[in-house]
Design an enzyme around this catalytic site. Structure first.
Site, short mmCIF file in Angstrom:
data_model
loop_
_atom_site.label_atom_id
_atom_site.label_comp_id
_atom_site.label_asym_id
_atom_site.label_seq_id
_atom_site.Cartn_x
_atom_site.Cartn_y
_atom_site.Cartn_z
N ARG A 1 0.83 -1.21 0.00
CA ARG A 1 0.00 0.00 0.00
C ARG A 1 0.86 1.25 0.00
NH1 ARG A 1 -4.37 -0.69 4.78
NH2 ARG A 1 -6.06 -0.20 3.36
N LYS B 1 -7.69 -4.26 -1.68
CA LYS B 1 -6.55 -3.57 -2.30
C LYS B 1 -6.97 -2.91 -3.61
CE LYS B 1 -2.78 -2.28 -4.13
NZ LYS B 1 -1.97 -1.18 -3.68
N ARG C 1 -18.24 15.81 4.65
CA ARG C 1 -18.29 14.46 4.08
C ARG C 1 -17.92 14.45 2.59
NH1 ARG C 1 -22.30 14.54 7.77
NH2 ARG C 1 -23.89 15.20 6.29
N CYS D 1 -0.03 1.89 -10.92
CA CYS D 1 -1.16 1.27 -10.21
C CYS D 1 -2.53 1.75 -10.68
CB CYS D 1 -1.03 1.55 -8.72
SG CYS D 1 0.60 1.13 -8.11
N LYS E 1 -4.08 0.73 -13.95
CA LYS E 1 -4.16 -0.72 -14.16
C LYS E 1 -5.13 -1.41 -13.21
CE LYS E 1 -1.17 -2.92 -11.75
NZ LYS E 1 -0.53 -3.94 -10.95
N TYR F 1 5.33 10.72 -13.61
CA TYR F 1 3.87 10.55 -13.58
C TYR F 1 3.19 11.32 -12.46
CZ TYR F 1 3.63 7.11 -9.71
OH TYR F 1 3.67 6.48 -8.49
N ARG G 1 6.53 5.84 -15.34
CA ARG G 1 5.65 4.77 -15.80
C ARG G 1 4.22 5.27 -16.07
NH1 ARG G 1 6.71 0.27 -11.39
NH2 ARG G 1 7.07 2.13 -10.13
#
Ligand code: SAJ
Length: 445
Positions: free
Chosen positions: A167, A218, A258, A272, A275, A333, A341
């Site tokens: 994470r 995840k 909220r 991440c 993908k 990125y 990437r």
């Protein structure tokens, strides 16, 4: 199992980490730092050689120091030989990449290859942990049967098997590894207990669950972020049409206790977020109007939108893209990392080059120019430029002095601010035409 738990507490285990990349290497260094003997495995000779010289092959704050001190005292070593690592290991942590292919389907070949080697070398009492992001069901349907059949041992009884998703965000990897709560998804209760005990030696908080739930949790984290960013990008496009500044809109909406709308930008990159939503929906029957795919489409559209803003801005000042010099600020990125990437700068640069522009790219951290001409300094990058496009919000770009820039650029200079880091009032004051994502000023675009 009691013995295994005691071994972990005494740092008596030898660990093997398969995959020494952005996740595996911080993992190896942190476990070595807490007292374990760790063997890091990689397929790249250069990576292995660098680690063994005590030099981090990736640029991650604090990693070089942690790595070199542990290599020096002999707790951390790297090897190309996975069999050697597995022969010595009591616990194996697998951190290999799980990319998607050109059809957006998961490519699990690196993971399956690693499992093949691990499976043949499992001994009774070993702990196997998968930390790579995987599609739902992978642990129960692929990993467990493969390891059981190769080893002829039973998972959760004769060896331990857990899914412990990483994470950590590049740039904050070491800190987040320790501080972010860690999900421990065992294939059964024994595996959860043993894996939790191991991760407790480094992580401040571990949360026990099962492997199948951890897999989806995840994927949900990154997909939620992707959908939230897509919403902010959609809002930016709406605000542009209404002549309203999305930055102000989000600032105001987020004062509601909220509401937490993320930040629009030139697109979503990195290993991440572009993908993981596809891994989440893999092999799921979806309705035509599902939000996850739509979010991906919106985020993928943003680089094109940046190019559209640029073309219109050039047209407004009577310039043609073919005769224009465009400066790209940032090829990484995201902010303050050297990682390119799936960076949105790639499609932006490709499109501009395809349209015939001369494109120069500058990034203080990242060496990838994506076929643009690479500038070594900001001064070099903006020389004779018609238009600056800010793609990455590196803190270093805050030091930019607009009036100095303006002097080196051609007439009617333009800023296209993909990250909204430049003050529009200041930019206009010194003579720029300012355009930004979600900066809705009708008379300018
Ligand atoms: N981005 C925006 N707007 C935002 C936030 C990000 O456009 O409000 C862009 C970034 O510029 C970048 C992309 O999204 O191009 C991804 O950025 P990120 O900040 O989500 O960073 P990653 O991909 O490095 O890390 C994410 C993290 N996930 C979450 O925060 C839920 C990290 O904790 C995960 O460990 C990591 O993915 C991973 O490896 O899964």
């Amino acid at each position: 199992m009691i013995e295994k738990l005691a071994d972990i507490r005494n740092r008596g285990l030898h660990l093997a980490v398969l995959g020494s990349g952005y996740v595996g290497l911080p993992t190896a260094a942190l476990f070595a730092g807490t007292g374990f003997h760790v063997l890091a495995v990689d397929i790249k000779t250069e990576v292995v050689e660098n680690i063994n010289r005590g030099v981090s092959p990736i640029n991650e704050p604090g990693l070089n120091e942690l790595l070199s001190s542990n290599v020096q005292v002999g707790r951390l070593r790297a090897t190309l030989n996975s069999t050697e690592a597995l022969n010595h290991a009591d616990a194996v942590l697998i951190s290999v990449q799980t990319p998607i292919d050109k059809n957006k389907k998961p490519n699990l070949s690196f993971l399956l290859q690693a499992l093949e080697e691990v499976g043949k070398n499992i001994r009774k009492g070993m702990l196997i942990v998968i930390t790579s992001t995987v599609p739902p069901g992978t642990m129960l349907e692929k990993v467990k049967p493969k390891l059981e059949s190769l080893s002829c041992l039973n998972a959760d009884n004769e060896f331990y098997l857990a899914y412990v998703p990483e994470r950590i965000a590049p740039g904050r990897a070491l800190k987040e590894f320790v501080e972010n709560p860690r999900l421990i998804g065992g294939i059964g209760p024994n595996s959860t207990k043993v894996a939790a005990e191991l991760y407790k030696t480094v992580c401040k908080k571990v949360i026990e669950t099962d492997a199948a739930t951890a897999e989806i949790a995840k994927l949900a984290e990154n997909t939620f972020r992707d959908v939230n960013i897509a919403f902010s990008n959609e809002l930016a496009l709406i605000c542009e049409q209404h002549g309203i500044d999305v930055k102000k809109v989000i600032e105001l909406a987020n004062t509601h206790p909220r509401v937490n709308i993320h930040t629009p930008g030139p697109g979503v990159g990195g290993p991440c977020l572009p993908k993981d939503p596809y891994l989440l929906i893999h092999k799921t029957k979806l309705r035509e109007h599902n939000i996850i795919k739509k979010a991906r489409q919106i985020n993928d559209y943003m680089p094109k939108h940046i190019v559209e803003i640029t073309l219109q801005a050039l047209k407004n000042v009577g310039k043609n893209i073919k005769d224009s010099n465009i400066t790209i600020l940032g090829t990484a990125y995201k902010a303050n990392v050297d990682d390119s990437r799936l960076s949105p700068s790639k499609p932006i640069i490709q499109k501009l080059l395809g349209l015939g522009a001369k494109v120069v790219a500058y990034d203080p951290y990242c060496s990838e120019p994506f076929n643009a001409e690479k500038a070594e300094s900001l001064v070099e990058a903006i020389e004779d430029s018609d238009c600056i496009i800010v793609v990455t919000d590196h803190l270093k770009f805050n030091e930019i002095n607009l009036s100095t820039l303006r002097k080196s650029m051609r007439d009617n200079p333009i800023i296209v601010d993909g990250r909204r880091v430049i003050n529009p009032v200041e930019a206009k004051r010194v003579g720029f035409k300012y355009h930004g994502v979600g900066y809705g000023v009708r008379d300018e675009i």
